[in-house]
Design an enzyme around this catalytic site. Structure first.
Site, PDB file in Angstrom:
ATOM      1  N   ARG A  99      21.039 -66.193  63.772  1.00  0.00           N
ATOM      2  CA  ARG A  99      21.239 -65.795  65.161  1.00  0.00           C
ATOM      3  C   ARG A  99      20.403 -64.572  65.519  1.00  0.00           C
ATOM      4  O   ARG A  99      19.901 -64.455  66.621  1.00  0.00           O
ATOM      5  CB  ARG A  99      22.735 -65.513  65.386  1.00  0.00           C
ATOM      6  N   TYR A 100      20.349 -63.636  64.596  1.00  0.00           N
ATOM      7  CA  TYR A 100      19.615 -62.383  64.839  1.00  0.00           C
ATOM      8  C   TYR A 100      18.305 -62.410  64.045  1.00  0.00           C
ATOM      9  O   TYR A 100      18.219 -63.089  63.028  1.00  0.00           O
ATOM     10  CB  TYR A 100      20.456 -61.197  64.358  1.00  0.00           C
ATOM     11  N   ARG A 103      18.754 -60.884  60.047  1.00  0.00           N
ATOM     12  CA  ARG A 103      19.862 -61.208  59.143  1.00  0.00           C
ATOM     13  C   ARG A 103      20.355 -62.625  59.376  1.00  0.00           C
ATOM     14  O   ARG A 103      20.321 -63.119  60.499  1.00  0.00           O
ATOM     15  CB  ARG A 103      20.993 -60.190  59.265  1.00  0.00           C
ATOM     16  N   CYS A 112      38.924 -71.814  51.016  1.00  0.00           N
ATOM     17  CA  CYS A 112      39.468 -70.455  51.070  1.00  0.00           C
ATOM     18  C   CYS A 112      40.750 -70.398  50.248  1.00  0.00           C
ATOM     19  O   CYS A 112      41.340 -71.425  49.933  1.00  0.00           O
ATOM     20  CB  CYS A 112      39.805 -70.060  52.501  1.00  0.00           C
ATOM     21  N   CYS A 116      43.749 -69.684  57.112  1.00  0.00           N
ATOM     22  CA  CYS A 116      44.317 -68.856  58.168  1.00  0.00           C
ATOM     23  C   CYS A 116      44.404 -69.686  59.436  1.00  0.00           C
ATOM     24  O   CYS A 116      43.429 -70.339  59.825  1.00  0.00           O
ATOM     25  CB  CYS A 116      43.431 -67.643  58.414  1.00  0.00           C
ATOM     26  N   CYS A 119      41.672 -69.111  62.078  1.00  0.00           N
ATOM     27  CA  CYS A 119      40.281 -69.126  61.606  1.00  0.00           C
ATOM     28  C   CYS A 119      39.296 -69.532  62.703  1.00  0.00           C
ATOM     29  O   CYS A 119      39.486 -70.547  63.373  1.00  0.00           O
ATOM     30  CB  CYS A 119      40.148 -70.095  60.439  1.00  0.00           C
ATOM     31  N   ARG A 121      36.393 -70.601  62.121  1.00  0.00           N
ATOM     32  CA  ARG A 121      35.642 -71.780  61.636  1.00  0.00           C
ATOM     33  C   ARG A 121      36.592 -72.902  61.237  1.00  0.00           C
ATOM     34  O   ARG A 121      36.356 -73.653  60.291  1.00  0.00           O
ATOM     35  CB  ARG A 121      34.720 -71.406  60.466  1.00  0.00           C
ATOM     36  N   ASP A 280      37.962 -65.188  69.117  1.00  0.00           N
ATOM     37  CA  ASP A 280      37.043 -66.089  69.818  1.00  0.00           C
ATOM     38  C   ASP A 280      37.805 -67.264  70.430  1.00  0.00           C
ATOM     39  O   ASP A 280      38.840 -67.675  69.905  1.00  0.00           O
ATOM     40  CB  ASP A 280      36.004 -66.638  68.825  1.00  0.00           C
ATOM     41  N   ASP A 317      32.312 -61.683  70.675  1.00  0.00           N
ATOM     42  CA  ASP A 317      31.170 -62.520  70.320  1.00  0.00           C
ATOM     43  C   ASP A 317      30.901 -63.389  71.541  1.00  0.00           C
ATOM     44  O   ASP A 317      31.786 -64.127  71.986  1.00  0.00           O
ATOM     45  CB  ASP A 317      31.525 -63.376  69.090  1.00  0.00           C
ATOM     46  N   LYS A 324      27.160 -60.534  69.044  1.00  0.00           N
ATOM     47  CA  LYS A 324      28.319 -59.658  69.157  1.00  0.00           C
ATOM     48  C   LYS A 324      27.968 -58.435  70.008  1.00  0.00           C
ATOM     49  O   LYS A 324      26.866 -57.906  69.909  1.00  0.00           O
ATOM     50  CB  LYS A 324      28.741 -59.179  67.764  1.00  0.00           C
TER      51      LYS A 324
HETATM   52  C1  LIG Z   1      28.638 -61.545  62.820  1.00  0.00           C
HETATM   53  C2  LIG Z   1      27.415 -62.220  62.433  1.00  0.00           C
HETATM   54  C3  LIG Z   1      26.403 -61.559  61.708  1.00  0.00           C
HETATM   55  C4  LIG Z   1      26.551 -60.149  61.237  1.00  0.00           C
HETATM   56  O1  LIG Z   1      26.532 -59.262  62.324  1.00  0.00           O
HETATM   57  P1  LIG Z   1      26.681 -57.692  62.068  1.00  0.00           P
HETATM   58  O2  LIG Z   1      26.807 -57.134  63.450  1.00  0.00           O
HETATM   59  O3  LIG Z   1      25.447 -57.232  61.365  1.00  0.00           O
HETATM   60  O4  LIG Z   1      27.896 -57.475  61.232  1.00  0.00           O
HETATM   61  C5  LIG Z   1      25.257 -62.242  61.433  1.00  0.00           C
HETATM   62  N1  LIG Z   1      25.072 -63.504  61.836  1.00  0.00           N
HETATM   63  C6  LIG Z   1      26.021 -64.166  62.520  1.00  0.00           C
HETATM   64  C7  LIG Z   1      25.753 -65.564  62.933  1.00  0.00           C
HETATM   65  C8  LIG Z   1      27.222 -63.555  62.832  1.00  0.00           C
HETATM   66  O5  LIG Z   1      28.179 -64.240  63.486  1.00  0.00           O
HETATM   67  S1  SF4 Z   2      39.582 -66.663  58.377  1.00  0.00           S
HETATM   68 FE1  SF4 Z   2      38.839 -68.770  57.982  1.00  0.00          FE
HETATM   69  S2  SF4 Z   2      37.097 -68.504  56.624  1.00  0.00           S
HETATM   70 FE2  SF4 Z   2      38.262 -66.602  56.549  1.00  0.00          FE
HETATM   71  S3  SF4 Z   2      39.671 -66.817  54.814  1.00  0.00           S
HETATM   72 FE3  SF4 Z   2      40.777 -67.467  56.629  1.00  0.00          FE
HETATM   73  S4  SF4 Z   2      40.454 -69.680  56.734  1.00  0.00           S
HETATM   74 FE4  SF4 Z   2      38.914 -68.854  55.349  1.00  0.00          FE
END
Ligand SMILES: *Cc1c(COP(=O)(O)O)cnc(C)c1O
Ligand code: SF4
Length: 355
Positions: A99-100, A103, A112, A116, A119, A121, A280, A317, A324
């Protein structure tokens, strides 16, 4: 009802194997739960509650219960989509979100230690999709290798630390061999939901790949038990920098006082509060969402009432993968050419000469 489940094992594999994953076992433990609605939720979203997490549940609807036990509301959320942040769209190879510019977020597990309920995801975690495989991991590593603008890899998932030691070691060595990678970060809930996994063997592997940062999701002060504290102490003593990521969750931590206790407890355990995430708009989690006003009220309270070291950034986000953004209470009350009117933590106004 009070429950007193004793967790006797200290072996993380054994604990995982003893997890409650089906409706029948859950209702045996908690007869007040309606097993047909649990079955209904489990068709869509899996459950995994290991004996350590069970031992932390004391009452129905307490903070641990709400995060661990399926709720029919997860299946009654038609207003939201499974992937509002367009993570899939931003994955050049499956499991790697770019995304960035500098990184990437690299999903090296879709499993996991606990699923959760909140979650973000949920579309992936714990499902039998084989979302993350040996192939997606090796494709991800190839992508990082050839993308020289990337200098940081955030290992995420699922939970990266649920993998075997030798798998973690292999992935870390492959990534650290890539010369343009300067920093490795691990995003995990393991020290919170299965602290027994933080073994000396694991630590001696992690230590070899410094600089390494571990961000842990803790959402309530009751999660920082003696076991969790001990796991974090082992990590911190070994020289690994710890941060926290907390999710703002309705009915769990959406109160200034709980958040103050949590942030101070994290700091005392040498975990630097990093992010407080606004929940989110992910399908199946809407009952955990609070308002942004509530988040800002908490942030305003924290400033002045606890150590500045214990104050996280409050993040939303943006939809569509726009990234973010930190949100702050509004401290600037008025601006003119020479003077800004600024409000402090207690609501007092000051004139600030900007010339
Ligand atoms: C949150 C996130 C990051 C890390 O972001 P930081 O602001 O550096 O903590 C990197 N990539 C994705 C896709 C993210 O959702
Ligand atoms: S928030 Fe989602 S990815 Fe993180 S530990 Fe819980 S279930 Fe796993």
């Amino acid at each position: 009802m009070e429950t007193h489940y004793n967790c006797t094992s200290t072996d993380w594999r054994e604990l995982l194997n003893q997890s409650v994953i089906d409706a029948e076992s859950l209702t045996q433990l908690f007869p007040i739960i309606d097993s047909s609605s649990i079955r209904f939720v489990l068709e869509r979203y899996p459950m995994r509650i290991n004996p350590y997490v069970l031992s932390l549940i004391h009452n129905p609807c307490d903070p641990i219960w709400r995060q661990a036990i399926p709720d029919i509301r997860e299946c009654k959320d038609s207003n939201h989509t499974p992937d509002p942040l367009s993570e899939e769209f931003q994955s050049p190879v499956q499991g790697l979100i770019h995304r960035y510019p500098h990184r990437v977020l690299f999903q090296i597990s879709d499993q996991c230690a606990m699923y959760c309920r909140h979650c973000m995801r949920k579309r992936i975690t714990g499902k039998s999709l084989s979302y993350v495989t040996d192939l997606t991991i090796s494709q991800g590593i190839d992508y990082i290798q050839k993308t020289t603008s990337v200098n940081e890899v955030v290992l995420s998932g699922g939970d990266p630390l649920i993998l075997d030691d030798h798998r973690i070691e292999a992935i870390l060595s492959e990534i650290s061999r890539i010369t343009h990678i300067e920093i490795i970060r691990i995003h995990t809930r393991i020290p919170c939901v299965l602290p027994q996994r933080i073994t000396l063997d694991l630590i001696s592997i992690l230590q070899r790949f410094q600089p390494i940062y571990i961000n842990i999701q803790f959402n309530h002060p009751d999660e920082i038990t003696p076991e969790a504290s001990f796991a974090c102490k082992l990590l911190a003593d070994s020289g690994i920098a710890l941060g926290s990521q907390t999710v703002l969750l309705k009915g769990i931590n959406d109160s200034p006082d709980i958040m103050k206790q949590l942030m101070m407890k994290l700091l005392k355990n040498r975990i630097k509060p990093y992010y407080l995430h606004h929940t989110d708009p992910v399908q199946g989690t809407h009952h955990f969402r609070t308002t942004i006003e509530k988040g800002l009220e908490i942030m305003k309270y924290l400033r002045g009432n606890i150590s500045g070291m214990a104050i996280p950034n409050y993040m939303i986000d943006l939809p569509g993968g726009k990234g973010k953004v930190p949100l702050l209470p509004n401290y600037i009350v008025n601006k003119n050419k020479h003077m800004w009117i600024i409000e402090n933590y207690s609501g007092e106004l000051s004139e600030y000469d900007i010339m």
